[in-house]
Design an enzyme around this catalytic site. Structure first.
Site, PDB file in Angstrom:
ATOM      1  N   SER A 103      -5.633  35.469   7.918  1.00  0.00           N
ATOM      2  CA  SER A 103      -5.631  35.074   9.328  1.00  0.00           C
ATOM      3  C   SER A 103      -6.661  35.882  10.106  1.00  0.00           C
ATOM      4  CB  SER A 103      -4.217  35.241   9.905  1.00  0.00           C
ATOM      5  OG  SER A 103      -4.148  34.790  11.236  1.00  0.00           O
ATOM      6  N   LEU A 104      -6.225  36.749  11.009  1.00  0.00           N
ATOM      7  CA  LEU A 104      -7.121  37.630  11.757  1.00  0.00           C
ATOM      8  C   LEU A 104      -8.099  38.351  10.837  1.00  0.00           C
ATOM      9  CD1 LEU A 104      -7.953  39.607  14.113  1.00  0.00           C
ATOM     10  CD2 LEU A 104      -5.919  40.938  13.463  1.00  0.00           C
ATOM     11  N   HIS A 214      -0.562  29.760  14.171  1.00  0.00           N
ATOM     12  CA  HIS A 214      -0.843  28.826  13.073  1.00  0.00           C
ATOM     13  C   HIS A 214       0.051  27.589  13.080  1.00  0.00           C
ATOM     14  CE1 HIS A 214      -3.669  31.676  11.487  1.00  0.00           C
ATOM     15  NE2 HIS A 214      -2.748  32.610  11.464  1.00  0.00           N
ATOM     16  N   GLN A 263      -8.374  27.393  11.977  1.00  0.00           N
ATOM     17  CA  GLN A 263      -7.405  28.454  11.698  1.00  0.00           C
ATOM     18  C   GLN A 263      -6.353  28.587  12.798  1.00  0.00           C
ATOM     19  OE1 GLN A 263      -7.979  32.789  12.315  1.00  0.00           O
ATOM     20  NE2 GLN A 263      -8.555  32.799  10.154  1.00  0.00           N
TER      21      GLN A 263
END
Length: 334
Positions: A103-104, A214, A263
């Site tokens: 993710s990040l 998400h 994303q």
């Protein structure tokens, strides 16, 4: 073992996947050992403070858990800490076969792969955190980890909750074969969790996060973030990088840009990331940044995977000492 190389990539000196952690890995004091020990880390944090106009170095050394837990602070803080670790190891001679971020963590992974500059990554991450924080203030959202149930059954539990008209709930993270995170409206997440337990899940753990990440509840901020992505340069990767959005290798800078847009509302496909890396082949997994979450996911997904973490002084010092001689032994051109 040599890692995969492809168009525009550099040869790797180890068969290792560099894994960059995402939100949830933060902890108070997470960069203290970096700033106390490594001048490179201090310089990177000084630059991050300047780029963002935030005292990230102070927050990552002495900030409270409450301060560090604000989404608009958490995200650049984790990214800067991870990139400081990366710079320390890279300068010592660490050369992974590929990079990936959860993710990040995809933002520092793209910096490591030469796709984004430090300035662009930090600016985008700060905006990302701020936009997600806006959603959290407007939508009563929640996230929960479902443990001990295959992902297909978790999806079915989400479908049953949505079918009752209780709101939106979707799979947000495919973390490991028997750990799947769900995200959406708070009550729908609660009901989906109960359905998962009824289907045989061992446990459903509510997550202390700042927003329903998400899932489609993030759609209102996609347009603004897409405009921000368009304002930054994206180069083609010089190190293979695996996207947590697609679970596949990123082949161009433009593809990386589009994946970061997707994303926001799409799930993290970490199980696919690990299997893609293992086929290249990768035979070791190093977590670059705070925490040891990704190391655990790799072991539980791949079985006997060799993992390393760098989130504390002892582990980082040990890895730094191991890779430094490789740099010294490289032939010098005459």
């Amino acid at each position: 073992m040599t890692g995969w190389t492809g168009p525009g990539s550099v040869a790797a000196t180890t068969g290792c996947l560099a894994m960059f952690p995402g939100q949830g890995s933060q902890r108070p004091g997470m960069a203290r050992h970096l700033l106390d020990t490594y001048p490179l880390a201090r310089r990177l944090f000084d630059r991050a403070d300047e780029i963002l106009g935030l005292p990230l170095s102070r927050i990552c050394v002495s900030g409270s858990a409450q301060e560090l837990g604000r989404t608009e602070i958490t995200q650049p803080a984790i990214a800067a800490t991870s990139l400081a670790v990366w710079e320390v190891l890279r300068s010592a001679g660490y050369r992974p076969a590929a990079a990936a971020g959860h993710s990040l963590g995809e933002y520092p992974a793209l910096v490591a792969a030469g796709v984004l500059s430090l300035e662009s990554a930090l600016q985008l991450v700060r905006l990302r955190g701020a936009l997600m924080g806006e959603v959290a203030r407007e939508v009563p959202g929640a996230m929960a980890a479902v443990l001990g149930l295959p992902a297909a059954q978790v999806l079915a539990a989400c479908g049953s909750a949505e079918g009752l008209g209780l709101g939106l709930v979707q799979v947000a993270n495919y973390n490991e074969p028997l750990q799947t995170v769900i995200s959406g409206h708070a009550y729908a997440v609660e009901v989906a969790g109960k359905a998962a337990l009824a289907a045989g899940a061992d446990q459903v753990v509510p997550l202390d996060v700042g927003a329903p990440f998400h899932c489609s509840l993030m759609a209102p901020v996609v347009e603004e973030f897409t405009e921000a992505l368009a304002a930054h340069a994206f180069a083609d990767p010089v190190l293979p990088v695996i996207s947590s959005v697609s679970g596949a290798h990123v082949r161009s800078g433009e593809e990386a840009r589009q994946l970061l847009r997707r994303q926001l509302t799409g799930p993290v496909r970490w199980v696919e990331v690990l299997h893609t890396a293992a086929r290249r082949p990768v035979d070791a997994y190093t977590e670059i940044g705070p925490g040891r979450v990704l190391s655990g996911l790799a072991r539980r997904t791949l079985g006997q995977a060799r993992t390393r973490s760098t989130g504390d002084p002892r582990r980082l010092t040990a890895l730094h000492a191991e890779v430094t001689p490789e740099r010294r032994q490289e032939p010098v051109a005459s």
